[in-house]
Design a protein around this motif. Structure first.
Motif, mmCIF file in Angstrom:
data_model
loop_
_atom_site.group_PDB
_atom_site.id
_atom_site.type_symbol
_atom_site.label_atom_id
_atom_site.label_comp_id
_atom_site.label_asym_id
_atom_site.label_seq_id
_atom_site.Cartn_x
_atom_site.Cartn_y
_atom_site.Cartn_z
ATOM 1 N N PRO A 188 32.261 47.534 49.450
ATOM 2 C CA PRO A 188 32.208 48.309 50.695
ATOM 3 C C PRO A 188 32.715 47.565 51.918
ATOM 4 C CG PRO A 188 30.173 48.573 49.457
ATOM 5 C CD PRO A 188 30.963 47.484 48.772
ATOM 6 N N ASP A 189 32.759 46.257 51.858
ATOM 7 C CA ASP A 189 33.298 45.461 52.966
ATOM 8 C C ASP A 189 34.730 45.933 53.255
ATOM 9 O OD1 ASP A 189 34.387 43.592 54.674
ATOM 10 O OD2 ASP A 189 33.732 41.847 53.540
ATOM 11 N N PRO A 190 35.013 46.399 54.460
ATOM 12 C CA PRO A 190 36.360 46.909 54.771
ATOM 13 C C PRO A 190 37.455 45.875 54.590
ATOM 14 C CG PRO A 190 35.037 46.681 56.769
ATOM 15 C CD PRO A 190 34.107 46.490 55.620
ATOM 16 N N ASN A 191 37.082 44.597 54.608
ATOM 17 C CA ASN A 191 38.064 43.534 54.395
ATOM 18 C C ASN A 191 38.175 43.126 52.925
ATOM 19 O OD1 ASN A 191 38.678 43.234 57.219
ATOM 20 N ND2 ASN A 191 36.730 42.137 57.449
ATOM 21 N N GLY A 192 37.349 43.760 52.069
ATOM 22 C CA GLY A 192 37.370 43.437 50.649
ATOM 23 C C GLY A 192 38.577 44.043 49.944
ATOM 24 N N GLU A 193 38.842 43.541 48.759
ATOM 25 C CA GLU A 193 39.996 44.011 47.991
ATOM 26 C C GLU A 193 39.670 45.332 47.295
ATOM 27 O OE1 GLU A 193 42.842 42.543 44.243
ATOM 28 O OE2 GLU A 193 41.198 41.287 44.993
ATOM 29 N N PRO A 194 40.566 46.331 47.375
ATOM 30 C CA PRO A 194 40.344 47.571 46.614
ATOM 31 C C PRO A 194 40.554 47.321 45.127
ATOM 32 C CG PRO A 194 42.496 47.617 47.678
ATOM 33 C CD PRO A 194 41.796 46.385 48.167
ATOM 34 N N TYR A 195 39.880 48.099 44.280
ATOM 35 C CA TYR A 195 39.984 47.929 42.840
ATOM 36 C C TYR A 195 40.572 49.179 42.192
ATOM 37 C CZ TYR A 195 36.635 44.073 43.429
ATOM 38 O OH TYR A 195 36.015 42.924 43.813
ATOM 39 N N ARG A 196 41.361 48.989 41.175
ATOM 40 C CA ARG A 196 41.846 50.122 40.387
ATOM 41 C C ARG A 196 40.752 50.543 39.407
ATOM 42 N NH1 ARG A 196 43.360 49.561 35.071
ATOM 43 N NH2 ARG A 196 43.342 47.453 34.234
ATOM 44 N N PHE A 197 40.799 51.794 38.994
ATOM 45 C CA PHE A 197 39.901 52.242 37.939
ATOM 46 C C PHE A 197 40.369 51.604 36.634
ATOM 47 C CE2 PHE A 197 38.055 55.314 34.944
ATOM 48 C CZ PHE A 197 36.779 55.408 35.458
ATOM 49 N N PRO A 198 39.485 51.001 35.838
ATOM 50 C CA PRO A 198 39.935 50.201 34.693
ATOM 51 C C PRO A 198 40.619 50.989 33.586
ATOM 52 C CG PRO A 198 37.533 50.400 34.720
ATOM 53 C CD PRO A 198 38.022 50.932 36.021
ATOM 54 N N VAL A 199 40.287 52.274 33.445
ATOM 55 C CA VAL A 199 40.975 53.132 32.482
ATOM 56 C C VAL A 199 42.121 53.820 33.221
ATOM 57 C CG1 VAL A 199 40.723 55.178 31.015
ATOM 58 C CG2 VAL A 199 38.907 53.469 31.097
ATOM 59 N N PRO A 200 43.292 54.006 32.592
ATOM 60 C CA PRO A 200 44.443 54.574 33.293
ATOM 61 C C PRO A 200 44.276 56.054 33.609
ATOM 62 C CG PRO A 200 44.967 54.255 30.979
ATOM 63 C CD PRO A 200 43.633 53.603 31.202
ATOM 64 N N MET A 201 43.484 56.347 34.646
ATOM 65 C CA MET A 201 43.106 57.736 34.909
ATOM 66 C C MET A 201 44.261 58.565 35.456
ATOM 67 S SD MET A 201 40.637 57.445 38.233
ATOM 68 C CE MET A 201 41.187 56.798 39.797
ATOM 69 N N ALA A 202 45.238 57.962 36.131
ATOM 70 C CA ALA A 202 46.388 58.730 36.598
ATOM 71 C C ALA A 202 47.215 59.212 35.413
ATOM 72 C CB ALA A 202 47.243 57.891 37.544
ATOM 73 N N ASP A 203 47.408 58.347 34.432
ATOM 74 C CA ASP A 203 48.127 58.728 33.219
ATOM 75 C C ASP A 203 47.366 59.808 32.449
ATOM 76 O OD1 ASP A 203 50.499 57.225 33.164
ATOM 77 O OD2 ASP A 203 49.435 55.439 32.544
ATOM 78 N N ILE A 204 46.077 59.591 32.250
ATOM 79 C CA ILE A 204 45.277 60.540 31.475
ATOM 80 C C ILE A 204 45.229 61.899 32.181
ATOM 81 C CG2 ILE A 204 42.940 61.056 30.674
ATOM 82 C CD1 ILE A 204 42.612 58.060 30.094
ATOM 83 N N THR A 205 45.084 61.885 33.510
ATOM 84 C CA THR A 205 45.064 63.133 34.256
ATOM 85 C C THR A 205 46.380 63.889 34.107
ATOM 86 O OG1 THR A 205 43.516 62.215 35.864
ATOM 87 C CG2 THR A 205 44.753 64.161 36.535
ATOM 88 N N ALA A 206 47.502 63.173 34.241
ATOM 89 C CA ALA A 206 48.808 63.820 34.066
ATOM 90 C C ALA A 206 48.949 64.378 32.651
ATOM 91 C CB ALA A 206 49.925 62.833 34.367
ATOM 92 N N GLY A 207 48.441 63.630 31.664
ATOM 93 C CA GLY A 207 48.479 64.110 30.289
ATOM 94 C C GLY A 207 47.664 65.376 30.098
ATOM 95 N N LEU A 208 46.494 65.426 30.729
ATOM 96 C CA LEU A 208 45.649 66.624 30.633
ATOM 97 C C LEU A 208 46.307 67.817 31.324
ATOM 98 C CD1 LEU A 208 42.129 65.048 31.280
ATOM 99 C CD2 LEU A 208 42.938 66.059 29.154
#
Length: 344
Positions: A179-199
């Motif tokens: 939550p720290d605004p200066n912290g690093e953002p994280y990707r979702f560990p499972v490829p959800m953009a790929d899976i969503t496009a596949g669905l």
């Protein structure tokens, strides 16, 4: 040409129609030509194969699908990643740049029901003879599905794209991580953009096949990772569009419901989701903190959001007094959704 069938698991029974004693899969007699690699396209064709379609996966000579090299781990020399998205398919090695390869592909496509590819550039598709205009002239009943990073129109058309890039550009990675605004953002560990496009590709193909039953004509479908991932913004996007509220990064906290988060029990972390006022009343009774029900800081969800930090500190300390199983049993008895955070 020689096609090899590789079945890595049974077809899910959810996709089987029962007719008396006979069982028919819903896409039986549908042929899909799969010219995709990596994840989004193969995920879609795997689902079509699960539903009974004949899926013929076309791979380039030598290297094949790029995901064959994504490892370790490997299973008998095959990438576990590749195996996870390529069950129920026939495999055909074909050089679509050669005259012979193009002719074989045209023969397959002339009789196919669905063609799916993830070649991002229109010029590349035209050179290979697999652009939508060429293939629909060859087979007017063909369902033509393109899966790419950014779609086939607009200023980003033709750009290469991968899952993590789509997660970032769609804005979702800005919401994950510390939550720290200066912290690093994280990707979702499972490829959800790929899976969503596949669905979405699967849904669109099923809709187009249904429409063809009425019209007798094929369709062109354009699926992009970026648009599919943007759709995940859902309530977060609505908050910004309709109320001008830009949701900050919140870690495991829910932006509009409290408590709906992770709590540290005595032995492990667990999730508790109190989504209504009725559940809040039951929750307070279940954890033996009746005094919280009518407390002016916690009486309504809006109150609890306003005093999120102090309530979270109070509940964290309380949950630490007993193991997760103890809390889970008490909460389930009164219908509070909850569960432990397990390892795979």
């Amino acid at each position: 040409m020689k096609a090899e069938v590789k079945n890595f698991c049974l077809h899910p029974s959810a996709f089987i129609l029962h007719k008396g004693t006979a069982m028919t899969q819903i896409l039986e007699n549908i042929t899909v030509i799969d010219l995709t690699q990596a994840l989004a396209g193969p995920y879609a064709t795997m689902m079509l194969g699960d539903m009974g379609a004949e899926v013929i996966k076309i791979e380039r000579p030598g290297s094949g699908d790029q995901s064959r090299g994504w490892g370790p781990p490997f299973v008998q020399g095959e990438s576990a990643y590749f195996l996870s998205i390529n069950r129920n398919k026939k495999s055909l090695t074909l050089n679509i740049r050669s005259a012979e390869g193009k002719q074989i592909l045209r023969q397959l496509l002339a009789k196919a029901d669905v063609f799916i590819c993830n070649i991002p550039k229109q010029a590349s598709r035209e050179r290979a003879g697999v652009d939508e205009k060429t293939l629909l002239a060859l087979n007017p009943r063909l369902i033509y599905c393109s899966v790419s990073g950014y779609g086939n129109s607009g200023p980003y058309a033709g750009r290469p794209g991968y899952d993590m890039v789509a997660q970032g550009e769609a804005g979702l990675m800005s919401l994950t991580g510390d939550p720290d605004p200066n912290g690093e953002p994280y990707r979702f560990p499972v490829p959800m953009a790929d899976i969503t496009a596949g669905l979405y590709a699967t849904i669109a193909i099923l809709g187009a096949l249904y429409a063809r039953e009425r019209s007798g004509k094929g369709q062109v479908l354009d699926i992009s990772l970026l648009e599919g991932q943007t759709a995940w913004a859902a309530n977060i996007a609505s908050s910004y569009l309709n109320a001008g509220f830009n949701t900050p990064r919140m870690g495991n906290d829910h932006p509009t419901i409290v408590p709906y988060q992770v709590f540290p029990a005595q032995d492990k972390y667990m999730i508790v989701a109190v989504g209504t006022e009725k559940l809040w009343q039951a929750f307070c009774a279940a954890i033996e903190r009746e005094e919280l029900k009518a407390h002016p800081h916690y009486k309504t969800n809006a109150d609890r959001i306003k005093h999120r930090a102090e309530l979270t500190e109070l509940l964290n300390a309380h949950f630490k007094t007993q193991p997760a199983a103890y809390w889970a049993e008490r909460l389930r008895k009164v219908g509070i959704p909850n569960g432990p955070i397990n390892r795979l």
